[in-house]
Design an enzyme around this catalytic site. Sequence first.
Site, PDB file in Angstrom:
ATOM      1  N   ASP A 128       0.828  -1.203   0.000  1.00 55.78           N
ATOM      2  CA  ASP A 128       0.000   0.000   0.000  1.00 55.78           C
ATOM      3  C   ASP A 128       0.868   1.261   0.000  1.00 55.78           C
ATOM      4  O   ASP A 128       0.618   2.204  -0.751  1.00 55.78           O
ATOM      5  CB  ASP A 128      -0.931  -0.027   1.227  1.00 55.78           C
ATOM      6  CG  ASP A 128      -1.923   1.099   1.193  1.00 55.78           C
ATOM      7  OD1 ASP A 128      -2.752   1.134   0.254  1.00 55.78           O
ATOM      8  OD2 ASP A 128      -1.879   1.984   2.082  1.00 55.78           O
ATOM      9  N   LYS A 161       1.498   4.208  -2.848  1.00 54.01           N
ATOM     10  CA  LYS A 161       1.315   5.639  -2.585  1.00 54.01           C
ATOM     11  C   LYS A 161       2.547   6.449  -2.997  1.00 54.01           C
ATOM     12  O   LYS A 161       2.417   7.491  -3.654  1.00 54.01           O
ATOM     13  CB  LYS A 161       1.008   5.861  -1.102  1.00 54.01           C
ATOM     14  CG  LYS A 161      -0.394   5.403  -0.711  1.00 54.01           C
ATOM     15  CD  LYS A 161      -0.580   5.434   0.793  1.00 54.01           C
ATOM     16  CE  LYS A 161      -1.988   5.050   1.181  1.00 54.01           C
ATOM     17  NZ  LYS A 161      -2.139   4.775   2.605  1.00 54.01           N
TER      18      LYS A 161
HETATM   19  N1  LIG Z   1      -4.945   1.354   4.308  1.00 50.24           N
HETATM   20  C1  LIG Z   1      -4.475   2.664   4.168  1.00 50.24           C
HETATM   21  C2  LIG Z   1      -5.593   3.649   4.095  1.00 50.24           C
HETATM   22  C3  LIG Z   1      -5.879   3.956   2.723  1.00 50.24           C
HETATM   23  O1  LIG Z   1      -5.105   4.434   1.933  1.00 50.24           O
HETATM   24  C4  LIG Z   1      -3.644   3.078   5.308  1.00 50.24           C
HETATM   25  O2  LIG Z   1      -3.525   2.294   6.233  1.00 50.24           O
HETATM   26  O3  LIG Z   1      -3.042   4.155   5.277  1.00 50.24           O
END
Ligand SMILES: N[C@@H](CC=O)C(=O)O
Length: 807
Positions: free
Chosen positions: A671, A675
């Site tokens: 994740d 980003k």
């Molecule tokens: N799962 C992400 C939230 C969404 O982007 C995080 O934990 O930051």
Amino acid sequence: MKVLKFGGTSVGNPHAIEQVCDIIKNNNLQDRCAIIVSAVGNTTDMLVKCGQLAYHKNEKYRYFIEEIEIQHLNIIRALFPSQSNFISSIKKRLNFLEIFCDSIFHVMELSKRSLDRIMSLGELISSYLFYEKIKEYGFKTIWKDSQELIVTDERYGCAQVDIIKSYKKIQYFFSIESAPYAILPGFIASSPRKEVTTLGRGGSDYSAAIIAAALKAEVLEIWTDVSGIMTADPRIVLQAFPIENLFYEEAIELSNLGAKVIYPPTLHPVIEKQIPILVKNTFSPSEKGTRINNAPCFKHSVTGISVKKNMTMITLKGIGMINILNYLKRLFTVLSREKIQVLFFSTSEHSILLGIEESEVMQIKNSINNEFSQEIDKKYLFPVLVEQDLSIITVIGDKTKNMHRTSARMFITLSKNNIYIRDLAYNVSKKNMSAVIKNSDFKKALNVLHETFFEIPPKPINLFVAGIGKVGRKLLEHISIQKTYLIKELQIQVMGLCNSKTMYFEEQGIDVKNWKKNLESGNRMRLHRFIEKIHLMNMHNSIFIDATDSQDVARTYDKLFVKGIGVITCNKIACSSSYKDYKNLKKIARYFKVPFFLETNVGAGLPIISTLNDLLNSGDKIHLIEAVLSGSINFIFNHFKSGRTFSETVREAQKRGYTEPDPRIDLSGIDVMRKILILVRECGDSMELSQIRQKPFLPEECVKANNVESFYEKLSQYENYFGRLREEAKNKGKKLRFMAKYEKGNANVELKSIGPEHPFYQLEGDDNIILYKTQRYYEQPLIIKGAGAGAEVTASGILSDIIKASR
Ligand SMILES: N[C@@H](CC=O)C(=O)O
Ligand SMILES: NC(=O)C1=CN([C@@H]2O[C@H](COP(=O)(O)OP(=O)(O)OC[C@H]3O[C@@H](n4cnc5c(N)ncnc54)[C@H](O)[C@@H]3O)[C@@H](O)[C@H]2O)C=CC1
């Protein structure tokens, strides 16, 4: 002298009639008035029905007669509680209707002359009824049958007025009559043999115009149920508003091309005498309405937009056209012989395009082919080509010098919104510009053109929300709570919803408060069907919200862009897939000029992407990005204290909605990699996900678990490992932070233990922090910090993007 005309809705019920009486009462009493009245509501339609049913030997005509009687007697009962003796004169007319229809029923004959007699009853009754009411107000009033004043020929159904004779009669009558108020039925007249005639479409407007012109009235007021002539049809364009001033010619163009408030061709007598026309709303008399005259005034370059639906285009073409002598004259002779009204005309050396009403097509096609049969046989011309299901949309204005700009804006607006333009043409007077489009696009076209020419932002937005999970649900909740501002003021409407099971649509907008019930009643979800339906609904300013975690959904964006539909997404998959795809999406969205907003891809509702874009767009250069971008991991390490297991803490983060639907996406580092990759790409760097260096802290066995539950099981087997990570950091007086960094073309993510000297040390709960070290923010880098995960803030971020799209 003033002439006032009240239409059917203005005398359609007791309340409306009282309203009209008030308008007259509030009129300046020094003004003499001729008041022309239409039939009550839909009486004329019902009268025609009576005649036709009787003619077809259908006894149901009695039912309609009864309906007409009930409608009028109800009005009389409400307006004259003590019952009045004039009721007998109204009953006499209704008895006549019954006897007349009985005889039609028996002889099975219905001439246009008989139909005129039947239709005349509507205005005769309504005007008399109205006269009796106005008398009660104590005004000196007379009732006069227009048949005695307006003389026509014997073309029943649409008689031609003998203007000279009629003017004389009208002038004579008003010269000998002293009562300040005269009430007259509209629509009806009489032939030289004293037979009843009617004046056809817009008949009451025409009666009023003849009387106004004969008396050289100071104004002709047309009272109706809307507040003037609108910039567009208000049933289709919610933002349409009344036009304050119109020139006569514009009013004629607007009404010829679809606006239905008045029928200016019948107003010709007043236009000839340059008498101003005022269109006002009976139910809102204080509103200004529309004034039609030729006095100079301030105006927009475009005055109104109208649409004619169900048009047919006829093309006559061939390379031999240029050599055919008088071909235009021959063509127009055919059109005039067949009484065809041409509403669109465009020509080139080899072709002529005509726009006509759909109903007239077969007749004219054959006639043109016959006229040019020799040229068609010799292959100089092709037989007439017919294209149906088209609409003509026309932008009307009087700023001739701006017409080239107007046409450019019209063309750009339509094409930007993916509306196919079959042809474009100026009207000869250069006062309007028409485009031929598909019937299926007419609503969208009217709305987007109205937006371009009349509206200042915000523009209305039609939303289609995919993914009603934690984030999607919160979004609908926000919209519902802020209904007054979002739905009523900004006109942000939700038109479609789906989750992975069902989908639901409503063309008039979904009641978001009841989303759950609606969604449960929806159809089985099929992604391609959902997208197809959005295309089919063809709404202007449509925006697709992706609140799913689905790759399939992320793959639909380009299909939406090319149809002019924008995308707002919190799903990171699209922008973190291959660089080529990311770039392509950006390019297509830019090309089709549709919003593509992804603020919530990084830092949930925090303004991380928009700040980066603002820095870059204003010419700044990024030297370093350093950040904690995982709200869930930050929460987990902030709450993983002694006495608590790691897996419990992860469950808690998931319960609070901080993690991805699958928490492994967070803990594996994917994740955060997505980003930072999105930020890197927004900086203009063509990086791929595989180029980001990472030091995973989640054991491989946990990542590879079959599903989320077995992942938790695996996690609990590694409690010692996580406990050790925590204790080692704690013993050094440090805290664990999962950090992302981008510098000099390299990006990496890793779990670090940092001391109190580091700006990220004091990072609470699920917060995110991002530091931009730029050319301008070098010594003191720009820092953004705040809640970076959770449905609440993410939904807020999406909502800000939606509002941005409406500006
Ligand atoms: N799962 C992400 C939230 C969404 O982007 C995080 O934990 O930051
Ligand atoms: N929770 C957070 O803090 C943040 C989440 N996001 C993103 O928001 C998205 C949604 O997250 P949540 O609401 O927490 O997830 P969720 O699991 O609660 O909801 C996902 C929804 O998408 C639907 N869905 C999945 N596949 C679908 C498909 N193919 N077609 C139609 N619907 C489908 C599901 O039925 C469900 O309604 C994710 O992409 C996540 O990365 C982004 C920023 C912050």
